[in-house]
Scaffold this motif. Structure first.
Motif, PDB file in Angstrom:
ATOM      1  N   SER A  11       0.816  -1.212   0.000  1.00 60.32           N
ATOM      2  CA  SER A  11       0.000   0.000   0.000  1.00 60.32           C
ATOM      3  C   SER A  11       0.851   1.264   0.000  1.00 60.32           C
ATOM      4  O   SER A  11       0.330   2.355  -0.021  1.00 60.32           O
ATOM      5  CB  SER A  11      -0.905   0.006   1.234  1.00 60.32           C
ATOM      6  N   GLU A  12       2.181   1.123   0.013  1.00 58.74           N
ATOM      7  CA  GLU A  12       3.030   2.291   0.087  1.00 58.74           C
ATOM      8  C   GLU A  12       3.230   2.907  -1.287  1.00 58.74           C
ATOM      9  O   GLU A  12       2.969   2.313  -2.320  1.00 58.74           O
ATOM     10  CB  GLU A  12       4.380   1.917   0.705  1.00 58.74           C
ATOM     11  N   TYR A  13       3.803   4.141  -1.287  1.00 57.47           N
ATOM     12  CA  TYR A  13       4.055   4.814  -2.540  1.00 57.47           C
ATOM     13  C   TYR A  13       5.195   4.168  -3.294  1.00 57.47           C
ATOM     14  O   TYR A  13       6.141   3.660  -2.712  1.00 57.47           O
ATOM     15  CB  TYR A  13       4.403   6.287  -2.279  1.00 57.47           C
ATOM     16  N   LYS A 382      17.349  13.430  -2.704  1.00 52.08           N
ATOM     17  CA  LYS A 382      15.919  13.205  -2.498  1.00 52.08           C
ATOM     18  C   LYS A 382      15.117  13.710  -3.690  1.00 52.08           C
ATOM     19  O   LYS A 382      15.335  14.801  -4.196  1.00 52.08           O
ATOM     20  CB  LYS A 382      15.449  13.911  -1.212  1.00 52.08           C
ATOM     21  N   ALA A 383      14.186  12.885  -4.121  1.00 53.89           N
ATOM     22  CA  ALA A 383      13.315  13.262  -5.236  1.00 53.89           C
ATOM     23  C   ALA A 383      12.023  13.847  -4.686  1.00 53.89           C
ATOM     24  O   ALA A 383      11.508  13.394  -3.655  1.00 53.89           O
ATOM     25  CB  ALA A 383      12.998  12.046  -6.097  1.00 53.89           C
ATOM     26  N   ASP A 384      11.515  14.857  -5.356  1.00 47.69           N
ATOM     27  CA  ASP A 384      10.230  15.426  -4.962  1.00 47.69           C
ATOM     28  C   ASP A 384       9.125  14.443  -5.313  1.00 47.69           C
ATOM     29  O   ASP A 384       8.988  14.016  -6.465  1.00 47.69           O
ATOM     30  CB  ASP A 384       9.979  16.751  -5.690  1.00 47.69           C
ATOM     31  N   ARG A 385       8.354  14.048  -4.309  1.00 46.56           N
ATOM     32  CA  ARG A 385       7.253  13.119  -4.540  1.00 46.56           C
ATOM     33  C   ARG A 385       6.067  13.860  -5.164  1.00 46.56           C
ATOM     34  O   ARG A 385       5.700  14.936  -4.724  1.00 46.56           O
ATOM     35  CB  ARG A 385       6.809  12.459  -3.237  1.00 46.56           C
ATOM     36  N   LYS A 386       5.489  13.206  -6.146  1.00 49.49           N
ATOM     37  CA  LYS A 386       4.280  13.765  -6.740  1.00 49.49           C
ATOM     38  C   LYS A 386       3.115  13.467  -5.810  1.00 49.49           C
ATOM     39  O   LYS A 386       2.908  12.333  -5.398  1.00 49.49           O
ATOM     40  CB  LYS A 386       4.038  13.138  -8.114  1.00 49.49           C
ATOM     41  N   VAL A 488      -5.457   4.032   0.114  1.00 44.70           N
ATOM     42  CA  VAL A 488      -4.388   4.750  -0.576  1.00 44.70           C
ATOM     43  C   VAL A 488      -3.680   3.825  -1.552  1.00 44.70           C
ATOM     44  O   VAL A 488      -3.129   2.795  -1.155  1.00 44.70           O
ATOM     45  CB  VAL A 488      -3.372   5.330   0.433  1.00 44.70           C
ATOM     46  N   PHE A 489      -3.694   4.212  -2.826  1.00 46.69           N
ATOM     47  CA  PHE A 489      -2.893   3.549  -3.839  1.00 46.69           C
ATOM     48  C   PHE A 489      -1.586   4.327  -3.988  1.00 46.69           C
ATOM     49  O   PHE A 489      -1.374   5.348  -3.327  1.00 46.69           O
ATOM     50  CB  PHE A 489      -3.644   3.506  -5.178  1.00 46.69           C
ATOM     51  N   SER A 490      -0.699   3.854  -4.876  1.00 44.18           N
ATOM     52  CA  SER A 490       0.589   4.528  -5.026  1.00 44.18           C
ATOM     53  C   SER A 490       0.429   5.949  -5.544  1.00 44.18           C
ATOM     54  O   SER A 490       1.228   6.820  -5.219  1.00 44.18           O
ATOM     55  CB  SER A 490       1.494   3.732  -5.973  1.00 44.18           C
ATOM     56  N   HIS A 491      -0.605   6.222  -6.335  1.00 46.48           N
ATOM     57  CA  HIS A 491      -0.764   7.530  -6.953  1.00 46.48           C
ATOM     58  C   HIS A 491      -2.147   8.135  -6.712  1.00 46.48           C
ATOM     59  O   HIS A 491      -2.453   9.197  -7.242  1.00 46.48           O
ATOM     60  CB  HIS A 491      -0.533   7.422  -8.460  1.00 46.48           C
TER      61      HIS A 491
END
Length: 583
Positions: A11-13, A382-386, A488-491
């Motif tokens: 269930s995580e991003y 670190k990448a900016d998460r959408k 919550v899905f990944s997106h």
């Protein structure tokens, strides 16, 4: 494979996936440079802002302005790195009890290697976005049910989804099935023997193909999942946008250089799969003396091993030692060669340590300014998460209840492609407004049922007097809200607005529509056809008591078998919320 596979639950991003690497590799030059400039400007502003706002830290000293050579990000002494990895891996390879991890056996024939490739393939797909401990029982059940690729190819999507239930990211299961069917059709029932052919199977990208073929066939091809991405970013002190093509090019090149530092023993199967054997990589050893040659007879500093073990060592090292948080550098076999660890041990600038500042032509043009604080944790950048988009669906848990108290619920199969493809859910109206009224909810439930059912369902009327329910008609006799359920899905952050809809009347559950173009049957025909469907078309191979009314797109399911159906975790949450109404 997909995100950091072993880094989190289903269930995580997502972070890194095969597809994201492939998409980055396909970027046009113009787009790539534009994105790179934008990301660099944003990152520099954020890093400098962080440095300025950090207590007890003074401005310019807080940033390493990338005064290092680009050769810092190149792998040297690959053979010695392989030796260190293989030595470390030999002591820990069995510690986590993974059933798919087996010692390399050079005596295996082609059919046995194909079977090995199938086992590794299943494990790699299951491990995408999912922890090892979670995967192990699923893997064991899968191999018991589908021990060979032929057994999997002969299965139905419902059987596959049933075993996958609860593991999340269900498209992985359908791709495994499609891949097995392609293996039987296009590869004569044998798994492809090289990475380029392996990538033709659905759901397999460069990482997965490299992992499967190096482990199963010994092909010297690299792997780069989220674990290896993080490990090599620290090993090479690479602080650049993690998904940018220049970054990925450097990391793939590094992974390839390392795996090619190992020189496999003589193995015809490996050679046939595209990997080198000793005669091709060690011409100084005469062919007639090759069988009796020992490592001491070979070229100095050549690691003798197996490409799959090197790649598994990289993955395992990133997963268990070079972790996202709390990396255990003291246990790392590559610590003394790690540029990130070396930098973290010193707070001085290169010129202060006596290192010559490189000419501008030699400077790295990839890295962003690096904060001094944080040690090896500053790598990778670190990448900016959408931000996940917000959506709301209206779910109508439709129940038909007989006069004798039988309770049946309507489940609908989702489309064959897209989110949660092929799985069952309750009738759903997607993307409704969060401010939808209760009256509109009731109206939407009636409209949704009308598209699924042949029999007309009289609408729910809370105030008007109602006629007695008879055996020839159906009516919505109750509609009750069951609250909102977040999943919550990944997106996507999906909110399900749930309501229970009770249908009464008739002798059997309302008939499900099979072809909207045909005129509705008469009441007598409906009664006869539903009786036949209920009694004769029940799945005789399954004791779930599911009445298959109409096509596989919908079915009435008895209350005791809802949880045993191919429903997702999100649908189980919805069912839990409705059950509370009856508690």
């Amino acid at each position: 494979m997909a995100k950091k596979r072993r880094a989190g639950s289903a269930s995580e991003y997502e972070e890194f996936t095969d597809s994201s690497y492939d998409e980055a590799a396909a970027c046009s030059t113009t787009t790539r440079h534009t994105v790179k400039r934008q990301k660099r400007a944003t990152s520099t502003r954020k890093t400098r802002q962080h440095a300025t706002e950090s207590p007890g830290v003074e401005g310019p000293r807080e940033l390493d302005q990338c005064s290092h050579k680009r050769t810092l990000h190149e792998v040297t002494h690959a053979s010695q790195i392989c030796e260190q990895l293989l030595s470390w891996y030999s002591g820990i390879s069995e510690t986590r009890g993974m059933p798919w991890r087996k010692a390399h056996n050079p005596a295996l024939g082609e059919a046995e290697r194909s079977q090995r490739a199938y086992e590794v393939w299943v494990s790699e797909i299951m491990l995408q976005q999912t922890q090892v401990a979670t995967v192990i029982p699923y893997y064991n059940r899968w191999m018991e049910k589908f021990p060979t690729v032929g057994d999997l190819a002969a299965a139905s999507i419902d059987e596959v989804n049933s075993l996958w239930k609860g593991l999340g990211y269900y498209s992985r299961a359908s791709r495994l099935l499609a891949g097995a069917q392609k293996v039987m059709k296009d590869f004569d029932g044998r798994m492809p023997k090289n990475a380029s052919a392996m990538e033709t199977l659905p759901g397999i990208g460069r990482y997965s193909a490299g992992a499967i073929c190096s482990i199963s066939y010994g092909e010297c091809v690299p792997v780069l999942d989220g674990n290896v991405h993080r490990l090599l970013s620290r090993f090479l002190a690479l602080h650049a946008p993690p998904k940018a093509k220049p970054t990925l090019d450097i990391l793939w090149s590094a992974a390839e250089a390392i795996v090619k530092g190992v020189k496999p023993t003589r193995d015809p199967i490996i050679a046939d799969a595209g990997g080198p054997t000793l005669p091709s990589v060690l011409p100084s050893v005469q062919a007639d003396k090759l069988e009796s040659a020992t490592p001491a007879d070979l070229v100095p500093h050549v690691a003798i091993g197996y490409a799959g073990d090197v790649n598994q060592a990289l993955i395992e090292l990133g997963s268990t030692v070079c972790k996202v948080r709390d990396p255990d550098c003291g246990r790392c076999p590559l610590r003394d060669r790690c540029a990130g660890f070396s930098r973290a041990q010193s707070s001085k600038e290169p010129e202060e340590m006596g290192a010559a500042v490189p000419d501008i032509e030699e400077l790295c043009s990839i890295c962003e300014p690096v904060p001094h604080a944080g040690g090896v944790l500053v790598y990778p950048m670190k990448a900016d998460r959408k931000k996940a988009r917000e959506e709301m669906d209206l779910v109508s848990v439709a129940e038909w209840r007989s006069r004798s108290g039988e309770r049946w619920f309507l489940l609908v199969k989702r489309p064959a492609k897209g989110l949660l493809a092929g799985l069952l859910e309750f009738p759903t109206k997607e993307n409704v407004t969060p401010k939808i009224s209760s009256t509109a909810c009731t109206s939407q439930a009636k409209a949704c049922l009308a598209t699924l059912l042949v029999d007309e369902i009289a609408p729910f009327t809370a105030k008007a007097p109602r006629k007695p329910i008879d055996d020839n008609s159906y009516r919505i006799s109750a509609v009750e809200p069951a609250g909102d359920v977040l999943h919550v899905f990944s997106h996507i952050r999906k909110t399900y607005k749930v309501q229970w809809v009770l249908i009464e009347g008739g002798m059997t559950p309302p008939a499900i529509r099979t072809d909207s173009s045909k005129p509705p049957p008469s009441a007598k025909e409906r009664r006869r056809s539903t009786k036949v469907r209920t009694s004769e078309l029940r799945d005789e191979d399954d004791d779930s008591e599911t009445a298959k009314l109409g096509p596989p797109s919908a079915a009435w399911v008895q209350i005791d078998n809802i949880r045993h159906s191919n429903i997702t975790t999100g649908v189980q949450k919805i069912w839990d919320s409705v059950e509370k109404l009856w508690a």
